[in-house]
Write an enzyme that holds these catalytic residues in place. Structure first.
Site, PDB file in Angstrom:
ATOM      1  N   HIS A 121       0.814  -1.224   0.000  1.00 15.58           N
ATOM      2  CA  HIS A 121       0.000   0.000   0.000  1.00 15.58           C
ATOM      3  C   HIS A 121       0.847   1.273   0.000  1.00 15.58           C
ATOM      4  O   HIS A 121       0.337   2.351   0.296  1.00 15.58           O
ATOM      5  CB  HIS A 121      -0.948   0.005   1.216  1.00 15.58           C
ATOM      6  CG  HIS A 121      -1.991  -1.078   1.139  1.00 15.58           C
ATOM      7  ND1 HIS A 121      -2.636  -1.582   2.245  1.00 15.58           N
ATOM      8  CD2 HIS A 121      -2.504  -1.756   0.072  1.00 15.58           C
ATOM      9  CE1 HIS A 121      -3.499  -2.518   1.862  1.00 15.58           C
ATOM     10  NE2 HIS A 121      -3.424  -2.650   0.558  1.00 15.58           N
ATOM     11  N   CYS A 153       6.460  22.529  -9.246  1.00 18.09           N
ATOM     12  CA  CYS A 153       5.272  22.934 -10.012  1.00 18.09           C
ATOM     13  C   CYS A 153       4.162  23.517  -9.129  1.00 18.09           C
ATOM     14  O   CYS A 153       3.096  23.850  -9.630  1.00 18.09           O
ATOM     15  CB  CYS A 153       4.737  21.753 -10.824  1.00 18.09           C
ATOM     16  SG  CYS A 153       3.867  20.533  -9.836  1.00 18.09           S
TER      17      CYS A 153
HETATM   18  P1  NAD Z   1      -6.170  -5.245   9.120  1.00 20.72           P
HETATM   19  O1  NAD Z   1      -6.624  -6.194   8.117  1.00 20.72           O
HETATM   20  O2  NAD Z   1      -4.789  -4.751   8.965  1.00 20.72           O
HETATM   21  O3  NAD Z   1      -6.416  -5.965  10.591  1.00 20.72           O
HETATM   22  C1  NAD Z   1      -5.886  -5.708  11.815  1.00 20.72           C
HETATM   23  C2  NAD Z   1      -5.754  -7.083  12.513  1.00 20.72           C
HETATM   24  O4  NAD Z   1      -4.810  -6.983  13.562  1.00 20.72           O
HETATM   25  C3  NAD Z   1      -7.042  -7.652  13.140  1.00 20.72           C
HETATM   26  O5  NAD Z   1      -7.278  -8.947  12.641  1.00 20.72           O
HETATM   27  C4  NAD Z   1      -6.713  -7.733  14.644  1.00 20.72           C
HETATM   28  O6  NAD Z   1      -7.322  -8.822  15.308  1.00 20.72           O
HETATM   29  C5  NAD Z   1      -5.217  -7.867  14.595  1.00 20.72           C
HETATM   30  N1  NAD Z   1      -4.500  -7.482  15.818  1.00 20.72           N
HETATM   31  C6  NAD Z   1      -4.843  -6.570  16.761  1.00 20.72           C
HETATM   32  N2  NAD Z   1      -3.902  -6.511  17.726  1.00 20.72           N
HETATM   33  C7  NAD Z   1      -2.938  -7.390  17.378  1.00 20.72           C
HETATM   34  C8  NAD Z   1      -1.708  -7.787  17.958  1.00 20.72           C
HETATM   35  N3  NAD Z   1      -1.244  -7.252  19.106  1.00 20.72           N
HETATM   36  N4  NAD Z   1      -0.959  -8.730  17.333  1.00 20.72           N
HETATM   37  C9  NAD Z   1      -1.394  -9.306  16.178  1.00 20.72           C
HETATM   38  N5  NAD Z   1      -2.552  -8.958  15.581  1.00 20.72           N
HETATM   39  C10 NAD Z   1      -3.312  -8.019  16.166  1.00 20.72           C
HETATM   40  O7  NAD Z   1      -7.204  -4.138   9.161  1.00 20.72           O
HETATM   41  P2  NAD Z   1      -7.215  -2.558   9.268  1.00 20.72           P
HETATM   42  O8  NAD Z   1      -6.635  -2.111  10.537  1.00 20.72           O
HETATM   43  O9  NAD Z   1      -8.587  -2.212   8.918  1.00 20.72           O
HETATM   44  O10 NAD Z   1      -6.241  -2.029   8.127  1.00 20.72           O
HETATM   45  C11 NAD Z   1      -6.562  -1.999   6.801  1.00 20.72           C
HETATM   46  C12 NAD Z   1      -5.386  -1.458   6.031  1.00 20.72           C
HETATM   47  O11 NAD Z   1      -5.117  -0.141   6.496  1.00 20.72           O
HETATM   48  C13 NAD Z   1      -4.097  -2.196   6.288  1.00 20.72           C
HETATM   49  O12 NAD Z   1      -4.001  -3.246   5.432  1.00 20.72           O
HETATM   50  C14 NAD Z   1      -3.068  -1.081   6.076  1.00 20.72           C
HETATM   51  O13 NAD Z   1      -2.864  -0.843   4.719  1.00 20.72           O
HETATM   52  C15 NAD Z   1      -3.743   0.140   6.600  1.00 20.72           C
HETATM   53  N6  NAD Z   1      -3.303   0.464   7.969  1.00 20.72           N
HETATM   54  C16 NAD Z   1      -1.958   0.526   8.227  1.00 20.72           C
HETATM   55  C17 NAD Z   1      -1.513   0.810   9.489  1.00 20.72           C
HETATM   56  C18 NAD Z   1      -0.028   0.853   9.707  1.00 20.72           C
HETATM   57  O14 NAD Z   1       0.712   1.155   8.771  1.00 20.72           O
HETATM   58  N7  NAD Z   1       0.438   0.520  10.916  1.00 20.72           N
HETATM   59  C19 NAD Z   1      -2.428   1.029  10.519  1.00 20.72           C
HETATM   60  C20 NAD Z   1      -3.806   0.983  10.223  1.00 20.72           C
HETATM   61  C21 NAD Z   1      -4.220   0.659   8.941  1.00 20.72           C
END
Ligand code: NAD
Length: 250
Positions: A121, A153
């Protein structure tokens, strides 16, 4: 705590793999203090996801940039890699993990020392001018000036991660597919499996015969469909158990 025999099974599978890769989601960075987007305490319970809609960004750059700066630069920028990021970097150094495919944009895998990182991403560390394509290191741009402008730009700069409505960076996409097709084991850490097309990467690996080990405190869309071994727990706790046993074998 994951049962010892389940950990032992995972260690055996990882140690005997010849091309293991990792696939990480927002969950791996939760213990670095970065909340996921979705869920009860997720960022979208506090902020409007519209700030990351591409059309909205071009129509309302000032409003979008105010929130983008707060979330992705003031807040994310202070985060440091945790034990799970470091364990993956160490597994790469040991020759076990060949690549990390991440959906995250926080740069924490690279900060931890992982070298072969495919950012599905994009990444927040760079800004890009959507008009002339000039790139800028975000840390070198004064983000207190909202909105940041291209010095060539004068276009409004955009973070170099994908917004809703944008396609996946081509190189990261191609490298991820090649790695998924080659992999005989994939370690999924902290991903719901709800984000498409990134969630197809573990499925491609599975279709090509890879074993799937998943680490997550909660079940995900992967758990009941393609996961072979589910290690229920937080990323740091489970990865610390795995790495200490794998180092003894190496
Ligand atoms: P996601 O698909 O990335 O899911 C988050 C997952 O993390 C959940 O299944 C949850 O149960 C799990 N989780 C929570 N605590 C945890 C832990 N301590 N150890 C292991 N797993 C744990 O879903 P999203 O948050 O909706 O994100 C969607 C997209 O948004 C991501 O794919 C990413 O591109 C972006 N995003 C990135 C960041 C970042 O860069 N840190 C943060 C938020 C969202």
């Amino acid at each position: 705590m994951v049962a010892q025999d389940t950990i032992e099974n995972a260690v055996e599978l990882i140690a005997n793999s010849s091309y293991a890769i990792a696939f990480t989601g927002a969950g791996i960075s939760v213990e670095s203090g970065i909340p996921p987007f979705r869920g009860k305490d997720g960022l979208w319970s506090k902020y409007d996801p519209n700030v990351l809609d591409l059309n909205n960004f071009f129509l309302n750059p000032i409003d979008s940039w105010r929130v983008i700066k707060e979330i992705f630069y003031d807040f994310f920028g202070a985060a440091k890699p945790n034990a799970a990021h470091f364990a993956l970097a160490e597994l790469e150094n040991l020759g076990i993990i060949k690549a990390v495919i991440t959906q995250n944009i926080d740069n924490l895998h690279t900060d931890a020392g992982s070298k072969e990182v495919y950012e599905f991403h994009g990444n927040s560390r760079m800004l890009v001018c959507p008009y002339c394509a000039k790139e800028f290191v975000a840390a070198e741009v004064n983000l207190n000036d909202i909105v940041p402008l291209c010095d060539s730009c004068h276009g409004v700069l955009k973070p170099d991660f994908i917004f809703f409505g944008e396609s996946i960076p081509q190189l990261a996409y191609q490298k991820s597919i090649v790695a998924a097709e080659k992999a005989d084991l994939i370690l999924i850490i902290g991903s719901t499996g709800e984000v498409v097309p990134s969630s197809t990467i573990p499925t491609i690996a599975k279709q090509n015969g890879a074993m799937i080990i998943e680490i997550n405190p909660e079940r995900s869309l992967f758990t009941d469909s393609i996961t072979d071994l589910f290690l229920q727990g937080k990323a740091t706790e489970v990865m610390e158990q795995l790495i200490s046993k794998l180092k003894m074998k190496a």
